[in-house]
Scaffold this motif. Sequence first.
Motif, PDB file in Angstrom:
ATOM      1  N   SER A 162       0.863  -1.180   0.000  1.00 39.17           N
ATOM      2  CA  SER A 162       0.000   0.000   0.000  1.00 39.17           C
ATOM      3  C   SER A 162       0.901   1.233   0.000  1.00 39.17           C
ATOM      4  CB  SER A 162      -0.898   0.015   1.240  1.00 39.17           C
ATOM      5  OG  SER A 162      -0.130   0.293   2.395  1.00 39.17           O
ATOM      6  N   PRO A 163       0.440   2.328  -0.595  1.00 40.17           N
ATOM      7  CA  PRO A 163       1.264   3.547  -0.590  1.00 40.17           C
ATOM      8  C   PRO A 163       1.640   4.007   0.819  1.00 40.17           C
ATOM      9  CG  PRO A 163      -0.528   3.759  -2.161  1.00 40.17           C
ATOM     10  CD  PRO A 163      -0.775   2.486  -1.387  1.00 40.17           C
ATOM     11  N   ASN A 164       0.718   3.882   1.775  1.00 40.53           N
ATOM     12  CA  ASN A 164       1.018   4.310   3.146  1.00 40.53           C
ATOM     13  C   ASN A 164       2.106   3.453   3.781  1.00 40.53           C
ATOM     14  OD1 ASN A 164      -0.788   6.419   3.155  1.00 40.53           O
ATOM     15  ND2 ASN A 164      -2.457   5.203   4.038  1.00 40.53           N
ATOM     16  N   ARG A 165       2.020   2.143   3.603  1.00 45.20           N
ATOM     17  CA  ARG A 165       3.015   1.251   4.199  1.00 45.20           C
ATOM     18  C   ARG A 165       4.404   1.517   3.616  1.00 45.20           C
ATOM     19  NH1 ARG A 165       3.470  -5.278   3.660  1.00 45.20           N
ATOM     20  NH2 ARG A 165       5.013  -5.560   5.312  1.00 45.20           N
ATOM     21  N   SER A 166       4.498   1.642   2.314  1.00 44.90           N
ATOM     22  CA  SER A 166       5.805   1.878   1.699  1.00 44.90           C
ATOM     23  C   SER A 166       6.333   3.272   2.059  1.00 44.90           C
ATOM     24  CB  SER A 166       5.749   1.681   0.180  1.00 44.90           C
ATOM     25  OG  SER A 166       4.852   2.579  -0.407  1.00 44.90           O
ATOM     26  N   ARG A 167       5.453   4.264   2.166  1.00 43.46           N
ATOM     27  CA  ARG A 167       5.889   5.612   2.538  1.00 43.46           C
ATOM     28  C   ARG A 167       6.419   5.643   3.973  1.00 43.46           C
ATOM     29  NH1 ARG A 167       1.872   8.237   0.820  1.00 43.46           N
ATOM     30  NH2 ARG A 167       0.640   8.187   2.717  1.00 43.46           N
ATOM     31  N   ARG A 168       5.760   4.901   4.887  1.00 43.47           N
ATOM     32  CA  ARG A 168       6.247   4.853   6.271  1.00 43.47           C
ATOM     33  C   ARG A 168       7.652   4.254   6.335  1.00 43.47           C
ATOM     34  NH1 ARG A 168       0.911   3.160   7.301  1.00 43.47           N
ATOM     35  NH2 ARG A 168       1.629   1.015   7.503  1.00 43.47           N
ATOM     36  N   LEU A 169       7.881   3.178   5.566  1.00 45.09           N
ATOM     37  CA  LEU A 169       9.215   2.579   5.528  1.00 45.09           C
ATOM     38  C   LEU A 169      10.226   3.571   4.952  1.00 45.09           C
ATOM     39  CD1 LEU A 169      11.192   0.209   5.791  1.00 45.09           C
ATOM     40  CD2 LEU A 169      10.389  -0.582   3.544  1.00 45.09           C
ATOM     41  N   LEU A 170       9.862   4.213   3.856  1.00 46.13           N
ATOM     42  CA  LEU A 170      10.745   5.180   3.229  1.00 46.13           C
ATOM     43  C   LEU A 170      11.051   6.346   4.170  1.00 46.13           C
ATOM     44  CD1 LEU A 170      12.259   6.071   0.688  1.00 46.13           C
ATOM     45  CD2 LEU A 170      10.124   7.071  -0.148  1.00 46.13           C
ATOM     46  N   ASP A 171      10.052   6.834   4.890  1.00 43.40           N
ATOM     47  CA  ASP A 171      10.258   7.942   5.827  1.00 43.40           C
ATOM     48  C   ASP A 171      11.224   7.553   6.950  1.00 43.40           C
ATOM     49  OD1 ASP A 171       8.581   9.535   4.330  1.00 43.40           O
ATOM     50  OD2 ASP A 171       6.849   9.314   5.681  1.00 43.40           O
ATOM     51  N   ARG A 172      11.089   6.322   7.475  1.00 45.69           N
ATOM     52  CA  ARG A 172      12.001   5.879   8.539  1.00 45.69           C
ATOM     53  C   ARG A 172      13.433   5.796   8.025  1.00 45.69           C
ATOM     54  NH1 ARG A 172       7.696   2.245   9.516  1.00 45.69           N
ATOM     55  NH2 ARG A 172       8.904   0.492   8.692  1.00 45.69           N
ATOM     56  N   ILE A 173      13.609   5.343   6.803  1.00 46.72           N
ATOM     57  CA  ILE A 173      14.957   5.233   6.230  1.00 46.72           C
ATOM     58  C   ILE A 173      15.545   6.617   5.986  1.00 46.72           C
ATOM     59  CG2 ILE A 173      16.247   4.484   4.189  1.00 46.72           C
ATOM     60  CD1 ILE A 173      14.180   2.135   4.039  1.00 46.72           C
ATOM     61  N   ARG A 174      14.750   7.517   5.402  1.00 43.00           N
ATOM     62  CA  ARG A 174      15.259   8.864   5.099  1.00 43.00           C
ATOM     63  C   ARG A 174      15.553   9.672   6.346  1.00 43.00           C
ATOM     64  NH1 ARG A 174      11.281  10.550   0.273  1.00 43.00           N
ATOM     65  NH2 ARG A 174       9.880  10.469   2.025  1.00 43.00           N
ATOM     66  N   ALA A 175      14.851   9.380   7.455  1.00 42.17           N
ATOM     67  CA  ALA A 175      15.066  10.131   8.698  1.00 42.17           C
ATOM     68  C   ALA A 175      16.366   9.735   9.396  1.00 42.17           C
ATOM     69  CB  ALA A 175      13.887   9.910   9.645  1.00 42.17           C
ATOM     70  N   ALA A 176      16.927   8.610   9.032  1.00 45.13           N
ATOM     71  CA  ALA A 176      18.154   8.129   9.675  1.00 45.13           C
ATOM     72  C   ALA A 176      19.377   8.822   9.078  1.00 45.13           C
ATOM     73  CB  ALA A 176      18.271   6.625   9.495  1.00 45.13           C
ATOM     74  N   PRO A 177      20.422   9.010   9.876  1.00 45.80           N
ATOM     75  CA  PRO A 177      21.630   9.652   9.349  1.00 45.80           C
ATOM     76  C   PRO A 177      22.358   8.792   8.314  1.00 45.80           C
ATOM     77  CG  PRO A 177      21.920   9.010  11.664  1.00 45.80           C
ATOM     78  CD  PRO A 177      20.501   8.737  11.309  1.00 45.80           C
ATOM     79  N   ASP A 178      22.285   7.470   8.451  1.00 48.13           N
ATOM     80  CA  ASP A 178      22.944   6.560   7.514  1.00 48.13           C
ATOM     81  C   ASP A 178      21.863   5.722   6.830  1.00 48.13           C
ATOM     82  OD1 ASP A 178      24.324   4.575   6.168  1.00 48.13           O
ATOM     83  OD2 ASP A 178      25.595   4.029   7.862  1.00 48.13           O
ATOM     84  N   HIS A 179      21.552   6.065   5.583  1.00 42.95           N
ATOM     85  CA  HIS A 179      20.461   5.393   4.877  1.00 42.95           C
ATOM     86  C   HIS A 179      20.724   3.907   4.666  1.00 42.95           C
ATOM     87  CE1 HIS A 179      19.053   9.486   3.074  1.00 42.95           C
ATOM     88  NE2 HIS A 179      18.768   9.367   4.347  1.00 42.95           N
ATOM     89  N   ALA A 180      21.959   3.534   4.400  1.00 40.37           N
ATOM     90  CA  ALA A 180      22.284   2.124   4.158  1.00 40.37           C
ATOM     91  C   ALA A 180      22.022   1.282   5.406  1.00 40.37           C
ATOM     92  CB  ALA A 180      23.732   1.975   3.712  1.00 40.37           C
ATOM     93  N   THR A 181      22.473   1.768   6.559  1.00 46.63           N
ATOM     94  CA  THR A 181      22.254   1.040   7.812  1.00 46.63           C
ATOM     95  C   THR A 181      20.767   0.996   8.135  1.00 46.63           C
ATOM     96  OG1 THR A 181      24.426   1.674   8.616  1.00 46.63           O
ATOM     97  CG2 THR A 181      22.813   0.978  10.270  1.00 46.63           C
ATOM     98  N   ALA A 182      20.084   2.115   7.925  1.00 48.88           N
ATOM     99  CA  ALA A 182      18.645   2.167   8.213  1.00 48.88           C
ATOM    100  C   ALA A 182      17.874   1.188   7.327  1.00 48.88           C
ATOM    101  CB  ALA A 182      18.122   3.585   8.021  1.00 48.88           C
ATOM    102  N   LEU A 183      18.222   1.102   6.048  1.00 48.17           N
ATOM    103  CA  LEU A 183      17.555   0.167   5.143  1.00 48.17           C
ATOM    104  C   LEU A 183      17.746  -1.258   5.642  1.00 48.17           C
ATOM    105  CD1 LEU A 183      16.029  -0.423   2.485  1.00 48.17           C
ATOM    106  CD2 LEU A 183      18.249  -0.417   1.334  1.00 48.17           C
TER     107      LEU A 183
END
Length: 198
Positions: free
Chosen positions: A63-84
């Motif tokens: 769902s767009p909401n579920r994928s956006r929440r995951l994307l937001d958590r990754i983008r909010a982290a200082p290290d995107h690779a570790t967050a992913l």
Amino acid sequence: MDLLLMDDDLIVAGPDNRAWTGSAPRGTRYTGIRFAPGAAPGFLGVPARELLNQRVRLADLWSPNRSRRLLDRIRAAPDHATALDLEVAKLLEEPTDRLTAHVLRSVRGGLLRGTAGVSRLAATTGLSERQLHRRCLDAFGYGPKTLDRVLWMNVALDHARTGVPLADVAVLTGYADQAHFTRDVKALTGLPPKILLG
């Protein structure tokens, strides 16, 4: 199969059974995670066969909401690779099923090498060859013979990366000769081994 953060979008790279070359505007930033063979379908909720040779936005699978929440958590982290990596690990609930694990062990152990390999593998699972093929399509995106070809090529490339000459890699990993190894690598990756490894 991979999950890639490309600038501001999450993209799923399905399994490939032929060479694929991507293109992106200069300066595009990538971060990615590669799933172990057979693990991505449980995470994505989609059989691997539906993503064969495809690149799809995660928002088109979830769902767009579920994928956006995951994307937001990754983008909010200082290290995107570790967050992913951490976010995917949190969401991976189901371990690889027993059949998938058995097929991987058998293929990695060389069971499909030689004649009647798929028949032998099917016999060890209690499934017909057709049932085994369908289950492999769902888990890996292709049948057991193609899975064997891809995994075996990766083993050979790992040896080549250590500096072993290509002719020796071919012999060591069961190819008929260096030309056979080169043809297989080029068919699967689009590049001959020397260029791919360079």
